[in-house]
Design an enzyme around this catalytic site. Structure first.
Site, PDB file in Angstrom:
ATOM      1  N   TYR A 164      -2.174  -0.921  10.226  1.00 37.90           N
ATOM      2  CA  TYR A 164      -1.862  -1.101   8.881  1.00 37.90           C
ATOM      3  C   TYR A 164      -0.746  -0.296   8.272  1.00 37.90           C
ATOM      4  O   TYR A 164       0.099  -1.204   7.779  1.00 37.90           O
ATOM      5  CB  TYR A 164      -3.290  -0.587   8.335  1.00 37.90           C
ATOM      6  N   SER A 196       0.984  -1.330  -0.016  1.00 36.07           N
ATOM      7  CA  SER A 196      -0.233  -0.047   0.167  1.00 36.07           C
ATOM      8  C   SER A 196       0.895   1.147  -0.069  1.00 36.07           C
ATOM      9  O   SER A 196       2.153   1.083   0.441  1.00 36.07           O
ATOM     10  CB  SER A 196      -0.944  -0.033   1.230  1.00 36.07           C
TER      11      SER A 196
HETATM   12  P1  NAP Z   1     -11.295  -6.365   0.569  1.00 32.49           P
HETATM   13  O1  NAP Z   1     -12.443  -5.863  -0.570  1.00 32.49           O
HETATM   14  O2  NAP Z   1     -11.702  -6.164   1.768  1.00 32.49           O
HETATM   15  O3  NAP Z   1     -10.991  -7.759   0.248  1.00 32.49           O
HETATM   16  C1  NAP Z   1     -10.073  -8.555   1.363  1.00 32.49           C
HETATM   17  C2  NAP Z   1      -9.598  -9.904   0.723  1.00 32.49           C
HETATM   18  O4  NAP Z   1      -8.954 -10.625   1.769  1.00 32.49           O
HETATM   19  C3  NAP Z   1     -10.806 -11.034   0.890  1.00 32.49           C
HETATM   20  O5  NAP Z   1     -11.124 -11.734  -0.255  1.00 32.49           O
HETATM   21  C4  NAP Z   1     -11.086 -11.309   2.137  1.00 32.49           C
HETATM   22  O6  NAP Z   1     -11.816 -12.571   1.821  1.00 32.49           O
HETATM   23  C5  NAP Z   1      -9.589 -11.671   2.304  1.00 32.49           C
HETATM   24  N1  NAP Z   1      -9.101 -11.873   3.769  1.00 32.49           N
HETATM   25  C6  NAP Z   1      -9.219 -11.203   4.771  1.00 32.49           C
HETATM   26  N2  NAP Z   1      -8.619 -11.785   5.798  1.00 32.49           N
HETATM   27  C7  NAP Z   1      -8.421 -12.960   5.497  1.00 32.49           C
HETATM   28  C8  NAP Z   1      -7.613 -13.786   6.110  1.00 32.49           C
HETATM   29  N3  NAP Z   1      -7.150 -13.616   7.697  1.00 32.49           N
HETATM   30  N4  NAP Z   1      -7.252 -14.893   5.584  1.00 32.49           N
HETATM   31  C9  NAP Z   1      -7.574 -15.255   4.257  1.00 32.49           C
HETATM   32  N5  NAP Z   1      -8.214 -14.069   3.586  1.00 32.49           N
HETATM   33  C10 NAP Z   1      -8.480 -13.033   4.176  1.00 32.49           C
HETATM   34  O7  NAP Z   1      -9.874  -5.663   0.197  1.00 32.49           O
HETATM   35  P2  NAP Z   1      -9.242  -4.999  -0.817  1.00 32.49           P
HETATM   36  O8  NAP Z   1      -9.397  -3.569  -1.174  1.00 32.49           O
HETATM   37  O9  NAP Z   1      -9.449  -5.827  -2.092  1.00 32.49           O
HETATM   38  O10 NAP Z   1      -7.716  -5.352  -0.354  1.00 32.49           O
HETATM   39  C11 NAP Z   1      -6.659  -6.274  -1.149  1.00 32.49           C
HETATM   40  C12 NAP Z   1      -5.267  -6.141  -0.691  1.00 32.49           C
HETATM   41  O11 NAP Z   1      -5.093  -4.553  -1.436  1.00 32.49           O
HETATM   42  C13 NAP Z   1      -5.034  -5.760   0.782  1.00 32.49           C
HETATM   43  O12 NAP Z   1      -3.830  -6.458   1.142  1.00 32.49           O
HETATM   44  C14 NAP Z   1      -5.026  -4.280   0.960  1.00 32.49           C
HETATM   45  O13 NAP Z   1      -4.342  -4.156   2.301  1.00 32.49           O
HETATM   46  C15 NAP Z   1      -4.463  -3.773  -0.195  1.00 32.49           C
HETATM   47  N6  NAP Z   1      -4.734  -2.428  -0.541  1.00 32.49           N
HETATM   48  C16 NAP Z   1      -6.112  -1.918  -0.778  1.00 32.49           C
HETATM   49  C17 NAP Z   1      -6.270  -0.582  -1.046  1.00 32.49           C
HETATM   50  C18 NAP Z   1      -7.772  -0.208  -1.404  1.00 32.49           C
HETATM   51  O14 NAP Z   1      -7.862   1.076  -1.464  1.00 32.49           O
HETATM   52  N7  NAP Z   1      -8.610  -0.914  -1.468  1.00 32.49           N
HETATM   53  C19 NAP Z   1      -5.210   0.165  -1.165  1.00 32.49           C
HETATM   54  C20 NAP Z   1      -4.144  -0.213  -1.000  1.00 32.49           C
HETATM   55  C21 NAP Z   1      -3.524  -1.484  -0.541  1.00 32.49           C
HETATM   56  P3  NAP Z   1     -12.657 -13.367   3.240  1.00 32.49           P
HETATM   57  O15 NAP Z   1     -13.378 -12.319   4.159  1.00 32.49           O
HETATM   58  O16 NAP Z   1     -13.448 -14.263   2.509  1.00 32.49           O
HETATM   59  O17 NAP Z   1     -11.469 -14.049   3.982  1.00 32.49           O
END
Ligand code: NAP
Length: 308
Positions: free
Chosen positions: A160, A146
């Site tokens: 985070y 991130s």
């Molecule tokens: P999201 O929509 O909340 O999706 C998170 C995913 O991770 C889901 O598939 C969830 O599935 C899974 N997950 C959560 N806890 C878990 C665990 N303990 N074990 C296995 N799977 C788990 O988030 P996202 O925005 O797609 O984020 C994906 C990645 O991008 C993350 O690492 C996040 O930090 C990074 N990121 C996101 C943004 C943004 O703006 N969206 C920005 C920078 C970085 P289940 O609930 O089914 O387990």
């Protein structure tokens, strides 16, 4: 497509049940990859998998928690058993915290949980899949980090920020350690993207405009734009790149904070009765509203974020 193609490759994607991981799964399948998908929600994973199988790709589903070592071993073993190998690991699963708590008030339980998923989970998968890749002397690991991993932020998510900083350093360390044994390790650091993780900020707090106003490109990003970077680092197109953190953030990180301040020449122009830049730059509008937003301070730092 050339070196960007993933024909014949097997990619394991964590956090593939929704959000960015689901988009990565589709995009990688579209350019030839077979997949191993994991997350905690088995049913949602099956939904993603069946949509991708309909495109003619082989998909293994293995539910598990990235912070639980036995789950990680089981998922990796299932992937290797079904496909015979894993060429690509996308370490994407992650959780954040939208409460806006200042660091002096931050609780240990949440800190530990976020570290367990966002940092330890990345290490456990990198180690398990890494052992397999090192044996084959071939593989590419992409850790989803991130922009918060390479600097401070205004959203007060100390756990985070610290965990993503760890992921960034871990990426460099593994990238160097495994570089001469055929395994590349890189990171992609997205800016603000609309997913379940950020929905509370977008819909509940209406923060998309606020974030966009302090992003040099003046907009939040799209999941497909992050997927493009992931595919580049996962594929042979990046064969001489390792230990790198590729920012997909509309210029946020490069702006070094200065972009958060309203461009001053509009004020100077107004003071002498004629704008220095007549009409302003395209896409950069001297809105009084934007100034009042800035004058009010930073949500979560200078005033409390709304509850809920
Ligand atoms: P999201 O929509 O909340 O999706 C998170 C995913 O991770 C889901 O598939 C969830 O599935 C899974 N997950 C959560 N806890 C878990 C665990 N303990 N074990 C296995 N799977 C788990 O988030 P996202 O925005 O797609 O984020 C994906 C990645 O991008 C993350 O690492 C996040 O930090 C990074 N990121 C996101 C943004 C943004 O703006 N969206 C920005 C920078 C970085 P289940 O609930 O089914 O387990």
């Amino acid at each position: 497509m050339g070196a960007f193609e993933l024909n014949g490759k097997v990619a394991l994607i964590t956090g593939a049940s929704y959000g960015l991981g689901e988009v990565f799964a589709h995009r990688m399948a579209d350019i030839g990859a077979d997949l191993v998908l994991t997350a905690r929600s088995a049913e949602m994973l099956e939904g993603v998998a069946s949509a991708i199988r309909a495109k003619g790709r082989k998909v293994t589903v293995a539910a598990g928690d990235v912070s639980v070592e036995d789950d990680v071993r089981r998922v990796v073993a299932a992937g290797v058993k079904d496909h015979g190998k894993i060429d690509i690991l996308v370490n994407n699963a992650g959780i954040s915290d939208m409460r806006g708590l200042t660091s002096e008030n931050y609780d240990t339980e949440t800190f530990n949980r976020i570290f367990a998923v966002d940092a330890l989970g990345v290490f456990l998968y990198a180690r398990e899949v890494g052992r397999h890749m090192l044996e084959r002397r071939s593989g590419s690991i992409v850790n989803i980090c991130s922009i918060m991993g390479s600097g401070a932020n205004e959203l007060n998510v100390i756990a985070y920020t610290a965990a993503k900083g760890a992921v960034r350093n871990l990426t460099q360390q593994l990238g160097c350690e495994w570089a001469d044994r055929g395994v590349r390790v890189n990171a992609v650091s997205p800016g603000f993207i609309a997913t379940e993780m950020t929905r509370a900020a977008i819909e509940g707090l209406g923060m998309a405009d606020y974030i966009a106003s302090r992003t040099p490109m003046r907009r939040i990003g799209d999941a497909d734009e992050v997927a493009n970077a992931v595919i580049f680092l996962a594929s042979d197109a990046s064969s001489y790149i390792t230990g790198h953190d590729l920012l997909v953030d509309g210029g946020t990180n490069a702006s070094n904070g200065t972009f958060q301040v309203r461009p001053g020449h509009f004020d100077w122009g107004a003071m002498i009765g004629k704008p220095v830049i007549p009409g302003g730059y395209e896409g950069m509008v001297p809105l009084p509203e934007r100034f009042s937003l800035w004058a009010a301070g930073i949500p979560g730092v200078h005033y409390e974020l709304p509850a809920g």
